[in-house]
Design a protein around this motif. Sequence first.
Motif, PDB file in Angstrom:
ATOM      1  N   SER A   1       4.447   2.146  -6.091  1.00  0.00           N
ATOM      2  CA  SER A   1       4.769   3.558  -6.266  1.00  0.00           C
ATOM      3  C   SER A   1       3.565   4.263  -6.875  1.00  0.00           C
ATOM      4  CB  SER A   1       5.994   3.738  -7.160  1.00  0.00           C
ATOM      5  OG  SER A   1       5.749   3.234  -8.458  1.00  0.00           O
TER       6      SER A   1
ATOM      7  N   SER B   1       5.109   3.887   2.074  1.00  0.00           N
ATOM      8  CA  SER B   1       4.589   2.654   1.506  1.00  0.00           C
ATOM      9  C   SER B   1       4.895   1.481   2.435  1.00  0.00           C
ATOM     10  CB  SER B   1       5.181   2.403   0.113  1.00  0.00           C
ATOM     11  OG  SER B   1       6.582   2.245   0.184  1.00  0.00           O
TER      12      SER B   1
ATOM     13  N   SER C   1       0.837  -1.192   0.000  1.00  0.00           N
ATOM     14  CA  SER C   1       0.000   0.000   0.000  1.00  0.00           C
ATOM     15  C   SER C   1       0.878   1.249   0.000  1.00  0.00           C
ATOM     16  CB  SER C   1      -0.946   0.016   1.209  1.00  0.00           C
ATOM     17  OG  SER C   1      -0.205   0.022   2.416  1.00  0.00           O
ATOM     18  N   VAL C   2       0.266   2.356  -0.396  1.00  0.00           N
ATOM     19  CA  VAL C   2       1.003   3.613  -0.503  1.00  0.00           C
ATOM     20  C   VAL C   2       0.074   4.757  -0.126  1.00  0.00           C
ATOM     21  CG1 VAL C   2       0.447   3.883  -2.972  1.00  0.00           C
ATOM     22  CG2 VAL C   2       2.503   4.975  -2.025  1.00  0.00           C
TER      23      VAL C   2
ATOM     24  N   VAL D   1      -4.427   2.299   3.879  1.00  0.00           N
ATOM     25  CA  VAL D   1      -3.119   1.676   3.723  1.00  0.00           C
ATOM     26  C   VAL D   1      -3.036   0.392   4.541  1.00  0.00           C
ATOM     27  CG1 VAL D   1      -1.876   3.797   3.174  1.00  0.00           C
ATOM     28  CG2 VAL D   1      -2.155   3.110   5.580  1.00  0.00           C
TER      29      VAL D   1
ATOM     30  N   HIS E   1       4.898  -3.050   2.458  1.00  0.00           N
ATOM     31  CA  HIS E   1       4.885  -4.257   1.655  1.00  0.00           C
ATOM     32  C   HIS E   1       4.762  -5.476   2.550  1.00  0.00           C
ATOM     33  CE1 HIS E   1       6.837  -1.228  -0.864  1.00  0.00           C
ATOM     34  NE2 HIS E   1       6.439  -1.927  -1.914  1.00  0.00           N
TER      35      HIS E   1
END
Length: 121
Positions: A71, A58, A50-51, A101, A60
């Motif tokens: 990105s 961000s 998510s970003v 997020v 992961h």
Amino acid sequence: QVQLVESGGGLVQAGGSLRLACAASGTGRSTYPMAWFRQVPGKEREFVASVTWNGGNSWHADSVKGRFTISRGDAKTTVYLQMNSLKPEDTAVYYCAAGSVGVRRDEYFYWGQGTQVTVSS
């Protein structure tokens, strides 16, 4: 209302790379945080990355950390997922989502239709 359209999926050999894109349209499309999830048949949809809305932060999943990178494009309306060193276990339908997020599906307001990624061994 925000519409999300994914692209970039396909068939790749193990060790290869793909880049997924998610284009957002509609009101507020550039202000939502966004994420990628993936799902294989018979399993729960799982968080990938998510970003934040501006691309400044961000996150992961551990399973993809160091191989995948999320990105955001300059206009903030497109989100990318660069996938390197792909493994057969990365095979799934990849979904773009907007609204959070977090790692839970129910945190997200909008979803794309998904794009298939298949990694052959």
